[in-house]
Design an enzyme around this catalytic site. Structure first.
Site, PDB file in Angstrom:
ATOM      1  N   MET A  24       0.088   2.686  30.014  1.00  0.00           N
ATOM      2  CA  MET A  24       1.085   3.616  29.663  1.00  0.00           C
ATOM      3  C   MET A  24       0.697   5.198  29.982  1.00  0.00           C
ATOM      4  SD  MET A  24       2.464   1.982  26.219  1.00  0.00           S
ATOM      5  CE  MET A  24       1.259   2.588  24.910  1.00  0.00           C
ATOM      6  N   HIS A  31      -9.037   3.127  31.790  1.00  0.00           N
ATOM      7  CA  HIS A  31      -8.314   2.564  32.615  1.00  0.00           C
ATOM      8  C   HIS A  31      -8.883   2.454  34.063  1.00  0.00           C
ATOM      9  CE1 HIS A  31      -5.404   4.461  29.517  1.00  0.00           C
ATOM     10  NE2 HIS A  31      -4.882   3.413  29.728  1.00  0.00           N
TER      11      HIS A  31
END
Ligand code: AMP
Length: 274
Positions: A24, A31
């Site tokens: 997102m 990430h």
């Protein structure tokens, strides 16, 4: 690196089935570790793809959706530096028809933990992830163990719906003081940020409590007391079977101790295998 915003552009940009990292955005080192894992799986000549989409249908609180950090330009820089080949960053209307009427529902694993306190959340997650799988047709996709219930539900969806994708799990990346990295951490006040590492400390301590007093009740009571502070509110603390995610009566099978904790309106999650 190609940056695309629509599905037809995406199809054109993908020369071969990628290894996909769904996110997102508001990318952090957690990430980036998933992207590195994707590169390892894809190989130097393979394709690594990242999706950046704040999925409105998985938010149960409108204020959380509104406050969710959006940092596309710096996310793209991070992806470029990490050697990503393709980024798909659609607007909401490129993802969902206004009259969309099909949703993916999981009926078992999503009933406990975050599923119990965030109604509809995993329906939104399953729906968007299945769409991403159809859009990218990835060979593999990487998900973080921080969201271990999400990982279990996606594995179940892929199994039950015969989706031809390999699911790869990546360990939780933490700040030096143990706090699990999260896009929501930037919304903590300095006082809340200083308090929040108690979550991880309490989960780690639970392992020694279990060895000294092997009943689940003692583990839950003492961990709850260790997490609680005047600055937070525990949304849930549960001990569940690592496979079924149903409440675990003991430790005879692999278990996961999982928690969600509110600091103001910022909700943090973490878990540990016991
Ligand atoms: P999000 O952007 O928060 O939806 O997360 C996208 C992916 O990154 C999910 O698979 C998460 O589990 C994973 N992720 C988020 N935070 C971390 C972290 N601290 N360590 C490892 N993976 C993470």
């Amino acid at each position: 690196m190609r940056v695309v915003h629509t599905v037809p552009e995406l199809r054109q940009a993908l020369a071969r089935p990628p290894v996909l990292v769904p996110t997102m955005g508001a990318l952090h080192a957690g990430h980036l570790a998933l992207i590195d894992r994707a590169r390892a799986a894809a190989g130097p000549e393979g394709c690594v793809a990242v999706s950046i989409f704040v999925n409105p249908i998985q938010f149960d609180r409108a204020a959380d959706l509104e406050a969710y950090p959006r940092t596309l330009e710096s996310d793209l820089e991070k992806c470029r530096a990490a050697g990503v080949d393709v980024v798909f960053a659609p607007a909401a209307d490129a993802m969902y028809f206004p009259d969309r009427s099909v949703t993916v529902l999981e009926h078992s694993l999503s009933k406990t933990l975050c599923g119990a306190t965030r109604p509809g959340h995993f329906d939104g997650v399953c729906t968007v992830v299945l769409k991403l799988f159809h859009q990218f047709r990835p060979a593999a996709a990487v998900f973080g163990e921080k969201d271990f219930q999400q990982l279990a539900i996606i594995r179940r969806m892929v199994r039950d719906l015969d989706v031809p994708v390999e699911i790869i799990a990546a360990p939780t990346v933490r700040e030096p003081d143990g706090l699990a990295m999260s896009s929501r951490n930037v919304r903590l006040t300095p006082e809340q940020r200083a308090d929040a590492p108690r979550i991880r400390q309490a989960l780690v301590a639970a392992d020694s409590i279990r060895q000294a007093q092997p009943g689940p009740t003692a583990v839950l009571e003492r961990t709850r007391a260790a997490i609680a502070s005047p600055l937070n509110r525990i949304d849930y603390l549960e001990l569940v079977d690592a496979e079924t995610l149903q409440p675990a009566p003991g430790f005879s099978r692999p278990t996961v101790l999982a928690t969600a904790v509110f600091y103001g309106d910022v909700r943090l999650i973490d878990n540990i295998r016991l």
